[in-house]
Design a protein around this motif. Structure first.
Motif, PDB file in Angstrom:
ATOM      1  N   GLY A 134       2.020  12.703   7.642  1.00 35.44           N
ATOM      2  CA  GLY A 134       2.973  12.583   6.538  1.00 35.44           C
ATOM      3  C   GLY A 134       4.026  11.526   6.798  1.00 35.44           C
ATOM      4  O   GLY A 134       4.545  11.403   7.905  1.00 35.44           O
ATOM      5  N   TRP A 135       4.320  10.735   5.779  1.00 36.82           N
ATOM      6  CA  TRP A 135       5.359   9.712   5.818  1.00 36.82           C
ATOM      7  C   TRP A 135       5.116   8.694   6.933  1.00 36.82           C
ATOM      8  O   TRP A 135       6.045   8.290   7.638  1.00 36.82           O
ATOM      9  N   CYS A 136       3.864   8.301   7.077  1.00 32.84           N
ATOM     10  CA  CYS A 136       3.502   7.197   7.985  1.00 32.84           C
ATOM     11  C   CYS A 136       3.185   5.984   7.120  1.00 32.84           C
ATOM     12  O   CYS A 136       2.033   5.790   6.696  1.00 32.84           O
ATOM     13  N   PRO A 137       4.156   5.147   6.825  1.00 33.18           N
ATOM     14  CA  PRO A 137       3.996   4.112   5.791  1.00 33.18           C
ATOM     15  C   PRO A 137       3.075   2.977   6.177  1.00 33.18           C
ATOM     16  O   PRO A 137       2.648   2.209   5.299  1.00 33.18           O
ATOM     17  N   THR A 138       2.748   2.806   7.453  1.00 29.83           N
ATOM     18  CA  THR A 138       1.935   1.665   7.868  1.00 29.83           C
ATOM     19  C   THR A 138       0.435   1.934   7.749  1.00 29.83           C
ATOM     20  O   THR A 138      -0.372   1.037   8.013  1.00 29.83           O
ATOM     21  N   LEU A 139       0.051   3.130   7.354  1.00 28.63           N
ATOM     22  CA  LEU A 139      -1.368   3.440   7.153  1.00 28.63           C
ATOM     23  C   LEU A 139      -1.774   3.090   5.722  1.00 28.63           C
ATOM     24  O   LEU A 139      -1.101   3.498   4.770  1.00 28.63           O
ATOM     25  N   GLN A 140      -2.869   2.359   5.584  1.00 26.70           N
ATOM     26  CA  GLN A 140      -3.347   1.944   4.274  1.00 26.70           C
ATOM     27  C   GLN A 140      -4.805   2.349   4.085  1.00 26.70           C
ATOM     28  O   GLN A 140      -5.654   2.085   4.930  1.00 26.70           O
ATOM     29  N   SER A 141      -5.076   2.984   2.954  1.00 29.48           N
ATOM     30  CA  SER A 141      -6.435   3.440   2.667  1.00 29.48           C
ATOM     31  C   SER A 141      -7.427   2.280   2.614  1.00 29.48           C
ATOM     32  O   SER A 141      -8.617   2.444   2.935  1.00 29.48           O
ATOM     33  N   SER A 142      -6.984   1.099   2.226  1.00 23.96           N
ATOM     34  CA  SER A 142      -7.877  -0.051   2.090  1.00 23.96           C
ATOM     35  C   SER A 142      -8.536  -0.441   3.421  1.00 23.96           C
ATOM     36  O   SER A 142      -9.583  -1.106   3.427  1.00 23.96           O
ATOM     37  N   THR A 143      -7.958  -0.020   4.546  1.00 26.39           N
ATOM     38  CA  THR A 143      -8.558  -0.305   5.857  1.00 26.39           C
ATOM     39  C   THR A 143      -9.674   0.660   6.209  1.00 26.39           C
ATOM     40  O   THR A 143     -10.361   0.477   7.215  1.00 26.39           O
ATOM     41  N   GLY A 144      -9.855   1.695   5.399  1.00 24.77           N
ATOM     42  CA  GLY A 144     -10.887   2.697   5.667  1.00 24.77           C
ATOM     43  C   GLY A 144     -10.495   3.753   6.685  1.00 24.77           C
ATOM     44  O   GLY A 144     -11.329   4.538   7.117  1.00 24.77           O
ATOM     45  N   CYS A 145      -9.202   3.799   7.048  1.00 22.77           N
ATOM     46  CA  CYS A 145      -8.785   4.723   8.113  1.00 22.77           C
ATOM     47  C   CYS A 145      -8.920   6.182   7.698  1.00 22.77           C
ATOM     48  O   CYS A 145      -9.332   7.029   8.515  1.00 22.77           O
TER      49      CYS A 145
END
Length: 621
Positions: free
Chosen positions: A513-524
């Motif tokens: 939660g509230w980890c702003p540097t994670l982006q779905s577009s990277t497939g993580c």
């Protein structure tokens, strides 16, 4: 008559006395909550002006939803005049605690509760507030703006935090208390409990909360303290004392059975000569031990005074294998630990959370206790124990070789170098470092040596520079990890997530939660779903990039999912949520608050199709 029958009769009577005692304790709590005549009929002289003041400062708290580096949803919002009230709703300018409901007790990371916790102690969180002027309180008003009803205790302290010299004595007095109750409305309210009068002025107020009955996070806006500069003069009516007062918890404290008198109650020299042991000396030792195991600690103090046989049983170290001292935080001090010391040589579970603050427990007192009682310790709870310093952690690492469970949650006054000593506890299976100042070097050392870790909480640890490095070490060293809290980790990326998912295949709970540097577009997120099929709880709170593809991957691969938080995403549709709900039959919590594509109609349709799932939806104010 056979001697067996009187023995059984005495045993039966003693058992029912214990049950009656517990029931009477509950009744006393209810009596305390009523408007007692000595409180409700108090009157002050009209010539004395009442002082009304908002909180000046927030000096301590156990948790908050917000970040350590901002003001949104933090306890610090309780200082000053209201920001929101009388408006209702979810506002970032309010104070919000970390949890609500029973969801956190149902997670894989939840700890087992301590036995012998007094039924009248149900506090889960607290916040302490200071005010400009010391007054004799006449009222305390709490401005609640969203899902009210969490406050269950209000206390006042005799110490003045702004005094240049420390007080000779620090006292806490309960102004008001009540068991958790369900408030059906979520709208704002001004909570105005009827408080009792105390005989000292105060400018330090403590609120204790229990959010277990709430449907969502409670939000508090401000606290107002009303009081008189001079001690109020009671009206003549107050001379009439309610007879029920003689049966409440005040009687227990005045009787000297509180934690401040453990020395008298446990001292064998204080045992008065009385009648013989009756038929108890005919009972098996183990049976008496089993009966006494149902008593709380103060009740053991009382029973120890009845006869020498029961005094022996009450002082047996086997009665103290699990010792919960958190309910007695307001009275526990060095003397208490000193007189418990001989009886706790076999203690395995010890809860000292919230204790020792404002000089009640010294480093020397804590060290003496652990040197005698630490060898068998398996679990040690020290949440919000601000007396701790580096010496204390060094003593823990040396005196507790069998320790498996260490909770240092919100010990934010511990210096960063103190955490290096934790690496010596190689058998740790659970470590909670939420809101501490642990630094990256110390944490890497802990992860390197504590490879047995199964539960790890690093939420809101703001001193860690690179969470990708930490995640990589966790994936490499902590193969048995089952739960991981990375709440508000400021810089973890898809690289750290990839190494984490590849190494910790047993993960059942993950809070991002509230980890702003994670982006779905990277497939993580899709990678997480494919590699962690055992996930039961996944929090992706406030990640705007979570999309339908991620939800569908969870539906296909994580069928054991029980709790999912995707608050704030703009890219998840009702169709993908329906697939998830159809696939994850054990799902019980789904938070889709502020998800722009999920309107109220969609929530109602999903609720109708899946009535067993609690689907939470909040809207922007």
């Amino acid at each position: 008559m056979s001697p067996v029958f009187p023995m059984l009769t005495v045993l039966t009577m003693f058992y029912y006395i214990c049950l009656w005692r517990r029931a009477r304790t509950a009744t006393r709590g209810e009596m305390m909550n009523s408007h007692r005549p000595i409180e409700s009929n108090s009157r002050t002289s009209p010539l004395k002006a009442e002082v009304v003041q908002y909180a000046k400062e927030v000096v301590d708290f156990s948790s908050h939803y917000g970040s350590e580096n901002s003001m949104s949803y933090t306890m610090w919002n309780l200082a000053g005049v209201p920001n929101v009230f009388p408006n209702s709703g979810d506002f970032t300018q309010t104070a919000v605690f970390r949890t609500y409901g029973t969801w956190w007790d149902q997670c894989p990371s939840a700890s087992l509760p301590f036995k012998r916790t007094p039924p009248n102690f149900q506090s889960q969180d607290y916040v302490e507030l200071t005010f400009e002027h010391q007054v004799y309180p006449t009222a305390v008003h709490v401005l609640e703006t969203y899902h009210p009803g969490a406050v269950i205790r209000i206390l006042a302290c005799s110490a003045n935090p702004y005094s240049p010299s420390p007080p000779a004595e620090v006292r806490w007095e309960i102004l008001w208390s009540e068991r958790p109750t369900k408030v059906n409305a979520s709208q704002a309210r001004q909570f105005k409990p009827c408080i009792k009068q105390i005989n000292f002025p105060t400018n330090l107020i403590r609120l204790e909360v229990n959010s277990s009955l709430l449907d969502y996070y409670t939000e508090l806006d401000a606290v107002v303290l009303h009081g008189m500069k001079d001690k109020p003069v009671l009206s003549l009516k107050t001379s009439l004392v309610d007879m029920n007062d003689l049966e409440d918890d005040d009687y227990e404290e005045k009787d000297g059975c509180g934690m401040d008198n453990l020395n008298k109650k446990f001292s064998s020299t204080a045992l008065r000569e009385g009648p013989n042991n009756g038929y108890f000396d005919k009972l098996p030792y183990e049976l008496i031990q089993l009966i006494l195991n149902h008593l709380t600690l103060p009740d053991l103090c009382r029973l120890a005074q009845t006869c020498k046989l029961l005094n022996q049983h009450c002082c047996d170290p086997l009665q103290y294998l699990h010792l919960n001292l958190q309910p007695y935080w307001a009275k526990l001090n060095d003397a208490s630990l000193e007189f418990l010391q001989a009886r706790c040589t076999l203690v395995q579970w010890l809860n000292l959370s919230w204790t020792g603050n404002r000089g009640f427990i010294s480093v020397a007192g804590f060290s003496r206790f652990l040197k005698v009682c630490g060898s068998e310790l398996v679990r040690l709870e020290l949440s919000c124990s601000h007396f701790l310093n580096e010496t204390c952690l060094e003593i823990i690492s040396e005196m507790c070789p069998n320790l498996q469970d260490l909770n240092l949650s919100s010990c934010d006054k511990l210096p960063p170098q103190a955490f290096n000593h934790i690496a010596k506890l190689c058998g740790l299976k659970r470590l909670v470092l939420y809101r501490t100042k642990v630094e990256q070097t110390a944490l890497l050392s802990i992860l390197n040596f504590c490879s047995e870790l199964q539960h790890l909480s690093l939420g809101s640890c703001v001193m860690i520079e690179d969470y990708d490095v930490i995640a990589s070490m966790i994936g490499a060293k902590c193969k048995k990890l089952r739960t991981l809290d990375l709440w508000r980790c400021k810089n973890i990326t898809e690289n750290g997530i990839a190494e984490l998912a590849a190494g910790c295949l047993l993960l059942e709970e993950l809070d991002l939660g509230w980890c702003p540097t994670l982006q779905s577009s990277t497939g993580c997120f899709a990678r997480l779903a494919r590699q962690l099929p055992n996930l039961q709880k996944l929090f992706l709170t406030a990640n705007r990039s979570v999309c339908d593809t991620d939800i569908e991957e969870l539906a296909c691969n994580c069928t054991r999912l029980r709790q999912l938080d995707i608050l704030g995403t703009r890219m998840v549709s009702p169709a993908s949520l329906r697939k998830l709900l159809e696939s994850c039959r054990d799902l019980s919590l789904l938070d889709v608050s502020f998800c722009s594509q999920i309107d109220n109609r969609a929530v109602l349709e999903l609720n109708a199709s899946f009535p067993k799932v609690f689907i939470k939806k909040s809207f922007t104010q």
